[in-house]
Enzyme design. Structure first.
Site, PDB file in Angstrom:
ATOM      1  CG  HIS A   1      -5.605  -9.210  -7.220  1.00 57.18           C
ATOM      2  ND1 HIS A   1      -4.343  -8.617  -7.415  1.00 57.18           N
ATOM      3  CD2 HIS A   1      -5.966  -8.267  -6.232  1.00 57.18           C
ATOM      4  CE1 HIS A   1      -4.137  -7.389  -6.694  1.00 57.18           C
ATOM      5  NE2 HIS A   1      -5.098  -7.199  -5.961  1.00 57.18           N
TER       6      HIS A   1
ATOM      7  CE  LYS B   1       0.946  11.670  -3.713  1.00 60.51           C
ATOM      8  NZ  LYS B   1       0.758  11.421  -2.266  1.00 60.51           N
TER       9      LYS B   1
ATOM     10  NE  ARG C   1      -5.147  -8.681   1.838  1.00 59.17           N
ATOM     11  CZ  ARG C   1      -4.346  -7.700   1.198  1.00 59.17           C
ATOM     12  NH1 ARG C   1      -3.354  -7.711   0.652  1.00 59.17           N
ATOM     13  NH2 ARG C   1      -4.420  -6.305   1.761  1.00 59.17           N
TER      14      ARG C   1
ATOM     15  CB  SER D   1      -0.070  -5.214  -5.363  1.00 59.81           C
ATOM     16  OG  SER D   1      -1.155  -5.873  -6.120  1.00 59.81           O
TER      17      SER D   1
END
Ligand code: PNS
Length: 160
Positions: A19, A43, A92, A130
């Site tokens: 990022h 969630k 990516r 991530s």
């Protein structure tokens, strides 16, 4: 001349070096960049949205033209509200393309005046995400070099 504001939206749970690489490239392309964290996107998030924003603010300090913000609801509505001309997304690999194309075209249908711009992070980040960082740290693996030091420290503080 027209000043271009770009929104770089995402979950950033947590921000990775991939990022950051994209943010650095974008600071040279756009007059202003807003890194926009989607509130309550996952969630089962690793970091709260407040923690993600704090880490992003810390790691984007070197750039005067970067702002970190939170958004909820439709991305294009937020972009219109911020008077942004561009939505920035990182690609990516080809595997990202299908989903990104679908989102970009839907966003264009919703708000035709906003352009989605795709940029590629450096190739050394092409396999970084991530979700992998979350999984590796949950399972006790080494994430040094994949995330900025402040994220590493926060992960350690959480007991990872
Ligand atoms: O980092 P992510 O999780 O891939 O980011 C996805 C994000 C936040 C860009 C996307 O989920 C989004 O824009 N959510 C806001 C809701 C919205 O606008 N949905 C319609 C997309 S066409």
């Amino acid at each position: 001349m027209k000043s271009v504001l770009a929104i770089y939206p995402g979950s950033f749970d947590p921000v990775t070096n991939g990022h950051l690489d994209l943010i650095e490239r974008a600071t040279k392309m756009f007059d202003r960049l807003v890194v926009a964290v989607l509130r309550n996107s996952e969630k089962d998030p690793l970091f709260t949205t407040a923690e993600r924003v704090e880490m992003l603010r810390e790691v984007t300090k070197p750039w005067d033209n970067v702002e970190v913000d939170l958004f909820e609801g439709l991305l294009v509505q937020y972009a219109v509200q911020r008077k942004a001309q561009v939505i920035l997304r990182g690609i990516r690999a080809i595997s990202d393309y299908e989903y990104e194309l679908q989102m970009a075209l839907m966003n264009r249908r919703l708000e035709p005046q906003i352009e989605t711009v795709f940029m590629m992070p450096g190739e050394s980040y092409s396999y970084l995400s991530s979700s992998l960082v979350r999984e590796i740290s949950r399972l006790g693996g080494q994430i040094k070099g994949l995330v900025p030091p402040v994220v590493e420290q926060r992960l350690k503080a959480k007991g990872f």
